[in-house]
Design a protein around this motif. Sequence first.
Motif, short mmCIF file in Angstrom:
data_model
loop_
_atom_site.label_atom_id
_atom_site.label_comp_id
_atom_site.label_asym_id
_atom_site.label_seq_id
_atom_site.Cartn_x
_atom_site.Cartn_y
_atom_site.Cartn_z
N VAL A 32 0.84 -1.21 0.00
CA VAL A 32 0.00 0.00 0.00
C VAL A 32 0.87 1.26 0.00
CG1 VAL A 32 -1.76 1.30 1.26
CG2 VAL A 32 -1.97 -1.18 1.06
N GLU A 33 1.96 1.22 0.73
CA GLU A 33 2.84 2.40 0.74
C GLU A 33 3.46 2.62 -0.64
OE1 GLU A 33 3.93 2.57 5.50
OE2 GLU A 33 5.49 1.84 4.10
N ALA A 34 3.78 1.53 -1.32
CA ALA A 34 4.31 1.66 -2.70
C ALA A 34 3.23 2.26 -3.60
CB ALA A 34 4.75 0.29 -3.22
N ALA A 35 2.00 1.81 -3.43
CA ALA A 35 0.88 2.35 -4.22
C ALA A 35 0.78 3.86 -4.00
CB ALA A 35 -0.43 1.67 -3.81
N GLN A 36 0.90 4.26 -2.76
CA GLN A 36 0.73 5.68 -2.42
C GLN A 36 1.81 6.59 -3.00
OE1 GLN A 36 -0.22 5.05 2.09
NE2 GLN A 36 -1.02 7.02 1.42
N MET A 37 2.96 6.01 -3.32
CA MET A 37 4.06 6.84 -3.85
C MET A 37 3.93 7.12 -5.34
SD MET A 37 5.57 7.98 -1.38
CE MET A 37 6.71 8.97 -2.36
N ALA A 115 -6.06 6.08 -9.45
CA ALA A 115 -6.23 4.72 -8.91
C ALA A 115 -5.40 3.72 -9.71
CB ALA A 115 -7.70 4.34 -8.93
N ALA A 116 -5.37 3.90 -11.04
CA ALA A 116 -4.63 2.96 -11.89
C ALA A 116 -3.13 3.04 -11.63
CB ALA A 116 -4.94 3.22 -13.36
N LEU A 117 -2.64 4.27 -11.46
CA LEU A 117 -1.19 4.42 -11.21
C LEU A 117 -0.83 3.80 -9.86
CD1 LEU A 117 -0.58 8.06 -12.46
CD2 LEU A 117 -0.19 5.93 -13.68
N ALA A 118 -1.67 4.06 -8.87
CA ALA A 118 -1.42 3.50 -7.53
C ALA A 118 -1.45 1.98 -7.59
CB ALA A 118 -2.46 4.02 -6.55
N SER A 119 -2.42 1.43 -8.30
CA SER A 119 -2.57 -0.03 -8.35
C SER A 119 -1.39 -0.67 -9.07
CB SER A 119 -3.88 -0.42 -9.02
OG SER A 119 -3.86 -0.07 -10.39
N GLN A 120 -0.89 -0.01 -10.11
CA GLN A 120 0.23 -0.63 -10.83
C GLN A 120 1.51 -0.58 -9.99
OE1 GLN A 120 0.10 -2.69 -13.10
NE2 GLN A 120 2.23 -2.91 -13.67
N ASN A 121 1.66 0.49 -9.19
CA ASN A 121 2.78 0.49 -8.24
C ASN A 121 2.63 -0.66 -7.25
OD1 ASN A 121 4.26 2.67 -9.13
ND2 ASN A 121 4.14 3.80 -7.20
#
Length: 251
Positions: A32-37, A115-121
Motif C-alpha cells: 500500500v505504501e508503494a501504491a501511495q508513492m 487509482a490505476a497508477l497506484a494499483s500498478q505500483n
Amino acid sequence: MSHSAIQTIMNHRSIRKFKDKKLTEEQIQTIVEAAQMASTSSYVMAYTIIGVTDERIKEKLAAISGQTYVQNNGHLFVFCGDLHRTEQLGSQEDREQMQQSLASPEQFIVMTVDAALASQNAAIAAEDLGLGICYLGSLRNDVYQVSELLQLPERVVPLFGMAVGYPDHEPEQKPRLPIDVIYHENHYQPFEHQLPFIKDFDKKLHSYYEKRKQNNRNDNWSKQMIRKFSTPTRMDVGTFLHEKNINNQAD
Ligand SMILES: Cc1cc2nc3c(=O)[nH]c(=O)nc-3n(C[C@H](O)[C@H](O)[C@H](O)COP(=O)(O)O)c2cc1C
C-alpha cells in the motif's frame, strides 16, 4: 527493491491460482505504501484502497465476479475512485462551489488515472516481493452490489480489484502487440501502417493459444477484440456513476 524494477516488470504474468497462505501485515503495508508513492494528479490522491479480509464479503465479491481467485488469495484489494474525501473538506458553501468540478468528466479521468497508477505500483511491489497478482475488473459485473458491500459513500466508486498471493501455478507469459503498433513517433501512424504488424501478431498469438497448456483454443487477438466489442457489457456503469454524482456534467 531487491531486483531491478525493469526485471520485475518484464517478468509479469497474471496469477489466477494462489497458495492457501495469507500476506503478512508487513507485506500489505509495503504494497500500500508503494501504491501511495505513485504520482497523483494535482496532489488530489483521488482514490481509496479497501483490503477485504471478511470471508463473507469475499464470498459475495467472488460470486459477483464469477472468479474463484477473488476469494482464494493471500489478500484482496479493491481500488476505488474517491472524490468524497475532497468534497468533505469544505464548508457547505465550499462544497456548493465545488459541485460542478467534482461532477465533471475531467475529474472522473483524474480519479481513474490516480487509482490505476497506484494499483500498478502496488502490483510491481507485490511482484517484487515474489508474490503474484491478478487485476479484477470483474467486480464491475455488479457495481451497485460492490458499492453496497463495501459501504461506499457518494463520489466513491469501485474501479477494479486486485488479488495478491503466493502463486500456485506458472502460466506462460502472454505476448504483447509489437512495439511498432503501440509506439508512434511524432504523429499517429495510420491504421494501414499498423496492420501488417497486427497480422504478424495474430499469427503469433494463434500459435500461443494453440500450444498453451491450459485453456488452449483456436483464436487470435483481432478476433478476440471484435468479439469483445460486439457485445456491450456492464452498461449500468454509466447510470451508477451518475447516481454517485461522478461523470455527471450538466448539459
Ligand atoms: C483493469 C484490469 C482488469 C482486469 N480484470 C480481470 C478480471 O476480472 N479477471 C481476470 O482473470 N483478469 C483480469 N485482468 C487481467 C488481464 O486479463 C491480463 O492482464 C491480460 O490478459 C494480460 O495478461 P497478463 O497480465 O498475464 O500479461 C484485468 C486486467 C486489468 C488491467
